[in-house]
Design a protein around this motif. Structure first.
Motif, PDB file in Angstrom:
ATOM      1  N   GLY A  40       0.793  -1.225   0.000  1.00  0.00           N
ATOM      2  CA  GLY A  40       0.000   0.000   0.000  1.00  0.00           C
ATOM      3  C   GLY A  40       0.824   1.273   0.000  1.00  0.00           C
ATOM      4  O   GLY A  40       0.265   2.353   0.108  1.00  0.00           O
ATOM      5  N   LYS A  41       2.150   1.127  -0.146  1.00  0.00           N
ATOM      6  CA  LYS A  41       3.000   2.327  -0.120  1.00  0.00           C
ATOM      7  C   LYS A  41       2.636   3.296  -1.236  1.00  0.00           C
ATOM      8  O   LYS A  41       2.444   4.486  -0.994  1.00  0.00           O
ATOM      9  CB  LYS A  41       4.481   1.933  -0.282  1.00  0.00           C
ATOM     10  N   SER A  42       2.555   2.777  -2.452  1.00  0.00           N
ATOM     11  CA  SER A  42       2.302   3.712  -3.564  1.00  0.00           C
ATOM     12  C   SER A  42       0.883   4.244  -3.522  1.00  0.00           C
ATOM     13  O   SER A  42       0.668   5.410  -3.839  1.00  0.00           O
ATOM     14  CB  SER A  42       2.597   3.072  -4.921  1.00  0.00           C
ATOM     15  N   THR A  43      -0.069   3.440  -3.069  1.00  0.00           N
ATOM     16  CA  THR A  43      -1.439   3.959  -2.930  1.00  0.00           C
ATOM     17  C   THR A  43      -1.446   5.102  -1.921  1.00  0.00           C
ATOM     18  O   THR A  43      -2.055   6.154  -2.160  1.00  0.00           O
ATOM     19  CB  THR A  43      -2.382   2.843  -2.450  1.00  0.00           C
ATOM     20  N   LEU A  44      -0.736   4.910  -0.829  1.00  0.00           N
ATOM     21  CA  LEU A  44      -0.685   5.946   0.201  1.00  0.00           C
ATOM     22  C   LEU A  44      -0.081   7.235  -0.359  1.00  0.00           C
ATOM     23  O   LEU A  44      -0.589   8.329  -0.119  1.00  0.00           O
ATOM     24  CB  LEU A  44       0.132   5.449   1.396  1.00  0.00           C
ATOM     25  N   MET A  45       0.981   7.084  -1.141  1.00  0.00           N
ATOM     26  CA  MET A  45       1.633   8.261  -1.694  1.00  0.00           C
ATOM     27  C   MET A  45       0.766   8.914  -2.771  1.00  0.00           C
ATOM     28  O   MET A  45       0.821  10.115  -2.986  1.00  0.00           O
ATOM     29  CB  MET A  45       3.003   7.889  -2.265  1.00  0.00           C
ATOM     30  N   LYS A  46      -0.043   8.094  -3.444  1.00  0.00           N
ATOM     31  CA  LYS A  46      -0.960   8.672  -4.429  1.00  0.00           C
ATOM     32  C   LYS A  46      -2.037   9.496  -3.736  1.00  0.00           C
ATOM     33  O   LYS A  46      -2.471  10.518  -4.253  1.00  0.00           O
ATOM     34  CB  LYS A  46      -1.610   7.566  -5.278  1.00  0.00           C
ATOM     35  N   VAL A  47      -2.450   9.042  -2.580  1.00  0.00           N
ATOM     36  CA  VAL A  47      -3.409   9.827  -1.809  1.00  0.00           C
ATOM     37  C   VAL A  47      -2.760  11.145  -1.393  1.00  0.00           C
ATOM     38  O   VAL A  47      -3.334  12.221  -1.543  1.00  0.00           O
ATOM     39  CB  VAL A  47      -3.886   9.043  -0.570  1.00  0.00           C
ATOM     40  N   LEU A  48      -1.524  11.039  -0.918  1.00  0.00           N
ATOM     41  CA  LEU A  48      -0.823  12.237  -0.454  1.00  0.00           C
ATOM     42  C   LEU A  48      -0.632  13.239  -1.586  1.00  0.00           C
ATOM     43  O   LEU A  48      -0.749  14.442  -1.389  1.00  0.00           O
ATOM     44  CB  LEU A  48       0.541  11.837   0.141  1.00  0.00           C
ATOM     45  N   GLY A  50      -2.415  13.637  -4.248  1.00  0.00           N
ATOM     46  CA  GLY A  50      -3.617  14.112  -4.919  1.00  0.00           C
ATOM     47  C   GLY A  50      -4.035  13.316  -6.126  1.00  0.00           C
ATOM     48  O   GLY A  50      -4.950  13.713  -6.831  1.00  0.00           O
ATOM     49  N   VAL A  51      -3.364  12.196  -6.392  1.00  0.00           N
ATOM     50  CA  VAL A  51      -3.762  11.375  -7.537  1.00  0.00           C
ATOM     51  C   VAL A  51      -5.037  10.600  -7.202  1.00  0.00           C
ATOM     52  O   VAL A  51      -5.914  10.440  -8.036  1.00  0.00           O
ATOM     53  CB  VAL A  51      -2.623  10.397  -7.932  1.00  0.00           C
ATOM     54  N   ASP A  62       0.654  21.341   8.478  1.00  0.00           N
ATOM     55  CA  ASP A  62       0.792  22.489   9.370  1.00  0.00           C
ATOM     56  C   ASP A  62      -0.520  22.800  10.079  1.00  0.00           C
ATOM     57  O   ASP A  62      -0.966  23.953  10.119  1.00  0.00           O
ATOM     58  CB  ASP A  62       1.253  23.730   8.590  1.00  0.00           C
ATOM     59  N   ASP A  63      -1.174  21.776  10.596  1.00  0.00           N
ATOM     60  CA  ASP A  63      -2.408  21.912  11.365  1.00  0.00           C
ATOM     61  C   ASP A  63      -3.600  22.416  10.551  1.00  0.00           C
ATOM     62  O   ASP A  63      -4.665  22.655  11.085  1.00  0.00           O
ATOM     63  CB  ASP A  63      -2.217  22.843  12.582  1.00  0.00           C
ATOM     64  N   ARG A  64      -3.397  22.624   9.254  1.00  0.00           N
ATOM     65  CA  ARG A  64      -4.534  22.993   8.419  1.00  0.00           C
ATOM     66  C   ARG A  64      -4.974  21.746   7.648  1.00  0.00           C
ATOM     67  O   ARG A  64      -4.138  20.941   7.249  1.00  0.00           O
ATOM     68  CB  ARG A  64      -4.164  24.104   7.434  1.00  0.00           C
ATOM     69  N   PRO A  65      -6.289  21.575   7.479  1.00  0.00           N
ATOM     70  CA  PRO A  65      -6.732  20.405   6.716  1.00  0.00           C
ATOM     71  C   PRO A  65      -6.188  20.442   5.299  1.00  0.00           C
ATOM     72  O   PRO A  65      -6.080  21.514   4.693  1.00  0.00           O
ATOM     73  CB  PRO A  65      -8.259  20.520   6.727  1.00  0.00           C
ATOM     74  N   PHE A  66      -5.829  19.293   4.797  1.00  0.00           N
ATOM     75  CA  PHE A  66      -5.175  19.202   3.495  1.00  0.00           C
ATOM     76  C   PHE A  66      -5.842  18.087   2.704  1.00  0.00           C
ATOM     77  O   PHE A  66      -5.837  16.933   3.120  1.00  0.00           O
ATOM     78  CB  PHE A  66      -3.679  18.903   3.722  1.00  0.00           C
ATOM     79  N   SER A  67      -6.524  18.452   1.641  1.00  0.00           N
ATOM     80  CA  SER A  67      -7.159  17.410   0.831  1.00  0.00           C
ATOM     81  C   SER A  67      -7.053  17.784  -0.643  1.00  0.00           C
ATOM     82  O   SER A  67      -7.972  18.363  -1.211  1.00  0.00           O
ATOM     83  CB  SER A  67      -8.627  17.232   1.229  1.00  0.00           C
ATOM     84  N   PRO A  68      -5.894  17.488  -1.238  1.00  0.00           N
ATOM     85  CA  PRO A  68      -5.667  17.884  -2.628  1.00  0.00           C
ATOM     86  C   PRO A  68      -6.566  17.082  -3.564  1.00  0.00           C
ATOM     87  O   PRO A  68      -6.782  15.902  -3.363  1.00  0.00           O
ATOM     88  CB  PRO A  68      -4.199  17.531  -2.849  1.00  0.00           C
ATOM     89  N   ARG A  69      -7.123  17.772  -4.559  1.00  0.00           N
ATOM     90  CA  ARG A  69      -7.987  17.073  -5.504  1.00  0.00           C
ATOM     91  C   ARG A  69      -7.229  16.591  -6.735  1.00  0.00           C
ATOM     92  O   ARG A  69      -7.705  15.760  -7.482  1.00  0.00           O
ATOM     93  CB  ARG A  69      -9.129  17.999  -5.930  1.00  0.00           C
ATOM     94  N   ASN A  70      -6.051  17.153  -6.962  1.00  0.00           N
ATOM     95  CA  ASN A  70      -5.242  16.706  -8.096  1.00  0.00           C
ATOM     96  C   ASN A  70      -3.771  16.977  -7.800  1.00  0.00           C
ATOM     97  O   ASN A  70      -3.451  17.680  -6.843  1.00  0.00           O
ATOM     98  CB  ASN A  70      -5.693  17.401  -9.385  1.00  0.00           C
ATOM     99  N   PRO A  71      -2.873  16.408  -8.599  1.00  0.00           N
ATOM    100  CA  PRO A  71      -1.441  16.564  -8.311  1.00  0.00           C
ATOM    101  C   PRO A  71      -0.982  18.016  -8.301  1.00  0.00           C
ATOM    102  O   PRO A  71      -0.134  18.389  -7.490  1.00  0.00           O
ATOM    103  CB  PRO A  71      -0.772  15.800  -9.462  1.00  0.00           C
ATOM    104  N   GLN A  72      -1.576  18.827  -9.180  1.00  0.00           N
ATOM    105  CA  GLN A  72      -1.147  20.233  -9.213  1.00  0.00           C
ATOM    106  C   GLN A  72      -1.409  20.898  -7.873  1.00  0.00           C
ATOM    107  O   GLN A  72      -0.604  21.652  -7.370  1.00  0.00           O
ATOM    108  CB  GLN A  72      -1.887  21.006 -10.310  1.00  0.00           C
ATOM    109  N   GLU A  73      -2.591  20.595  -7.304  1.00  0.00           N
ATOM    110  CA  GLU A  73      -2.963  21.234  -6.053  1.00  0.00           C
ATOM    111  C   GLU A  73      -2.014  20.799  -4.937  1.00  0.00           C
ATOM    112  O   GLU A  73      -1.545  21.614  -4.146  1.00  0.00           O
ATOM    113  CB  GLU A  73      -4.401  20.852  -5.711  1.00  0.00           C
TER     114      GLU A  73
END
Lengths: 492, 315
Positions: A40-48, A50-51, A62-73
């Motif tokens: 699950g390493k690559s799946t985890l990194m894909k989540v991180l 934004g893929v 940094d204590d702010r919620p982070f939920s990227p919708r795509n890699p650019q973000e």
């Protein structure tokens, strides 16, 4: 700077890829993420990055919620990935690659000087002002290309740098330089997530580690305080009591005899004798000419001078002849050369010897499947069956298919080029066991590897190749990693 | 060896074939009139090749060029007959061309179809549209200055040095060359052709870039249609059949690679010129048409083989 991932879940249909993973990394820290392929390493990194969007769980940066919708973000937020397969545009210059997607522009025109200055600054932050920013990336050696990719991450203002198997195509010297660089980035306050199969490297470079198994985090700790054996146990979920089994092997006659072999460029001079019932290892650095040696023996690369005797044969070599003479080869390039990845497991296993499945060049697919099934079971290839396309198997299982082809062909001499590259510890152990079994049954095995511990563990004798020259083989009892590295680097 | 090979580009090839025919036919081939004629003969394919260069650099292909050329001539003739001023008629042809490109680009980016398939379909469909609009006949159009774009210069036009159609091609070549080299969008085109995944990762708008690539490709094809109209002076729905292959050949001789990322505007123009020089030279040698065709085929093979060889050396 802190990145936390909490309870990350991701399912693909019925398959649970991630079942609640926690991970935390701070600035100024190198975190190793280890686990077998499919853990699950690559799946985890894909989540991180934004893929993929997680089904459950939260991330904060940094204590702010982070939920990227795509890699650019994700990239804008400061998450940068350096992939195993280098992701550069080879036709663009170093500078253009570094600023790609965020070029300094005025009136639609790229501001060349600003761009090159930004690229230079990123590279000097890495301590590599020497890389020319104006040349095309495809003219750089592989290690420098990787630096360009890291430079790109820095130029985009990354806080978290993720490296996925960054050393798999680097020489020992380049690996050392990369590690110096990673420590430097750490001191500058970046967080580094380091994914690797090489636990020695994890030991050397990381501060902490997280182990993933079957989509769960099963352990973490300070790298320095946990022995490697324990990490392996965490990764595979059981004791790998003996990674390198060694049965009674009876050395037979010489079956492959190479004298003074000289290829187009490499090898410049290679002689070796391979016996039945023996595993002979070839060690050396990337580019030393090891693959070229094996390829020349198998008839894939031209031979300029020298003799190759295989059993009773000594004429010119070609893959067709070699298969007929009872020799098979597993290529180091599994995806492009070793396997026809879009074909099924059965097609791949039986490709070199189809004539047994029907008369007059006709083929009965059920016989083909039946033959493949035998090897699937024997080598424990985890697949849905003989008709599953090889592309959808994990690396370790793909490699077993590649080796199964040689067994189906029933060859006497196996040439294995990097047979465990990029596969997980569990599969490695199974392949080591298989090699041992084959040798015990009287097969002759020539094995190229960059991973010295495995050569010492698996082989009877090892010969070191250095700049195209093959040193005489010596029994593993007389060798250790240090002496082999000395020979490989030409220091001996 | 390596350096010399690298420099042995398409320009060397052009100089070679030119010198060859100049030696074989010194009094007929290297004359001022014949030079002008060869530039005129190159203008249509050369202009379309500018667009094709962009498409091939982006990693795609456009097989619909010949059909767009025909459609463009038909549209221009129809507009002229409807009383539109020549400039408006020409622009109308180009606008319709860019719309064709919009359709192609949309199909490629939205439906994720291969450019080969989409443009193969458009190759047939647009030819059909042209024939339908023209009622399967040539459309006679009133004479206008458009007809003079590709005429040899008369004596009081000497100050122009080259016919206007040739100037159009050359100026556009400079513009496209600069676009690919110096603009952000141009570099994004190269990046997409070189490594699409990386481009996407880095935030390059891959879809938009491709859409624009095919719009440009078809617009240049339509512009080539304007020049073709000037040459024909009528709208002809059957013109330009097979022209896409000449255009692709020019770009490939010019050093572009079908795998993307690689290609040069100057190379494509030189490629188009090489083909003209060979055709013209063979005519001057009074060789039959079939010899020209065989020679042109041979040149494509030699050019691409040399290119492959050069790249292997560099690697």
């Amino acid at each position: 700077m802190t990145l936390t991932m909490k309870g990350i879940c991701k399912c693909f249909g019925a398959t649970v890829a991630l079942g609640g993973v926690d991970l935390r990394v701070r600035g100024g820290e190198i975190l190793a993420l280890v686990g077998e392929n499919g853990a699950g390493k690559s799946t985890l990194m894909k989540v991180l990055s934004g893929v993929l969007e997680p089904d459950a769980g939260t991330m904060t940066l940094d204590d702010r919620p982070f939920s990227p919708r795509n890699p650019q973000e994700a990239r804008r937020e400061g998450i940068a990935m350096v992939y195993q397969e280098l992701s550069l545009a080879p036709h663009l210059t170093v500078a253009e690659n570094i600023v790609l997607g965020m070029e300094p522009v005025r009136f639609g025109l790229v501001q060349r000087t600003t761009m090159e200055r930004a690229a230079f600054e990123a590279l000097s932050q890495l301590g590599h002002e020497d890389i020319p920013v104006g040349v095309r990336v495809d003219s750089l050696p592989i290690a420098e290309r990787q630096l360009v990719e890291i430079g790109r991450a820095l130029a985009s203002g990354c806080k978290v740098l993720v490296l996925d198997e960054p050393t798999s195509s680097l020489t020992a010297g380049d690996i050392d330089r990369l590690f110096v660089l990673l420590r430097r980035l750490k001191e500058q306050g970046h967080a580094v997530i380091y994914i690797s199969h090489f636990l020695e490297e994890v030991k050397r470079v990381s501060d902490r580690f997280v182990v993933l198994r079957d989509g769960m985090s099963v352990g973490e700790g300070t790298t320095g305080s946990v022995p490697m054996q324990e990490m392996i146990t965490l990764m595979v979920g059981r004791e790998v009591a003996d990674l390198y089994p060694r049965s009674e092997r009876i050395q037979g006659d010489v079956i492959l005899d190479v004298t003074g072999l000289m290829g187009r460029e490499k090898p410049s001079s290679a002689s070796l004798k391979l016996h039945r019932g023996e595993v002979l290892g070839i060690a050396g650095l990337m580019g030393a000419g090891r693959s070229e040696l094996v390829r020349a023996i198998f008839g894939l690369d031209p031979v300029r001078r020298g003799d190759i005797r295989l059993g009773a044969y000594s004429g010119p070599a070609s893959p067709v002849r070699r298969w007929k003479q009872g020799m098979g080869m597993v290529s180091e390039d599994r995806k492009n050369e070793g396997l026809a990845v879009s074909l099924s497991v059965a097609d791949n296993i039986t490709l070199s010897r189809l004539n047994v499945f029907g008369p007059f060049g006709m083929l009965f697919p059920d016989r083909q499947d039946k033959a493949a099934q035998i090897w699937i079971e024997k080598l424990q290839v985890r697949s849905r069956g003989p008709r599953q396309p090889v592309a959808s198997l994990s690396g370790g299982n793909q490699q077993k298919v590649a080796i199964a082809r040689l067994l189906h062909h029933d060859v006497d001499v196996l040439l294995l080029d990097e047979p465990t590259r990029g596969i997980d510890v569990g599969s490695k152990a199974e392949i080591y066991r298989l090699i041992d079994e084959l040798a015990a049954n009287g097969k002759a095995i020539l094995m190229v590897s960059s991973y010295l511990p495995e050569l010492l563990g698996v082989c009877d004798r090892v010969a070191v190749m250095s700049r195209g020259r093959l040193h005489p083989a010596r029994p593993v009892k007389e060798l250790d990693e240090h002496t082999m590295m000395m020979e490989a680097t030409g220091a001996a | 060896m390596n350096d010399r090979l690298r420099k042995l580009g398409p320009l060397t090839g052009l100089v070679f074939v030119f010198a060859l025919f100049a030696l074989l036919r010194p009094e007929h081939f290297p004359t001022a009139d014949n030079l002008q004629l060869m530039l005129l003969q190159t203008a249509v394919v050369g202009t379309a090749a500018l667009g094709m260069t962009i498409v091939i650099i982006s990693g795609g292909i456009d097989l619909s060029v010949g059909s767009v050329v025909a459609l463009s001539t038909v549209i221009i003739a129809l507009l002229l007959n409807a009383g539109a001023p020549p400039l408006v008629a020409a622009l109308g042809g180009v606008v319709i061309g860019s719309l064709c490109g919009l359709v192609i680009g949309t199909l490629i980016t939205r439906l994720k179809l291969a450019s080969f398939i989409v443009t193969l379909a458009m190759w047939g469909a647009l030819r059909g549209v042209a024939k339908g609009l023209a009622d399967e006949q040539m459309i006679i159009a009133p004479a206008s200055w458009l007809n003079g774009l590709l005429n040899a210069l008369t004596d009081d036009q000497r100050w122009m040095l080259l016919p206007p159609g040739v100037w159009l091609m050359l100026i556009l070549a400079l513009v496209v060359g600069g676009f690919l080299r110096y603009t952000q969008i141009g570099r994004h085109v190269v990046a997409v052709g070189s490594n699409e995944q990386t481009a996407r990762l880095c935030g390059v708008p891959v879809g938009k870039t491709k859409l624009m690539v095919y719009m440009l490709g078809s617009s240049f094809a339509a512009l080539a249609g304007v020049l073709q109209f000037s040459y024909l002076t009528v709208g002809d729905p059957t013109t330009g059949a097979g022209m896409e292959l000449d255009v692709i050949a020019a770009v490939v001789i010019g050093g572009a690679s079908f795998s993307g990322g690689e290609g040069k505007v100057s190379g494509s123009l030189v490629g188009a010129l090489i083909m003209t020089v060979v055709a013209n030279g063979c005519t001057k040698m009074e060789l039959p048409n079939w010899v020209q065709e065989i020679v042109t085929g041979g040149i494509i093979i030699v050019a691409v083989a040399l290119d492959r060889f050069r790249h292997r050396k560099i690697e």
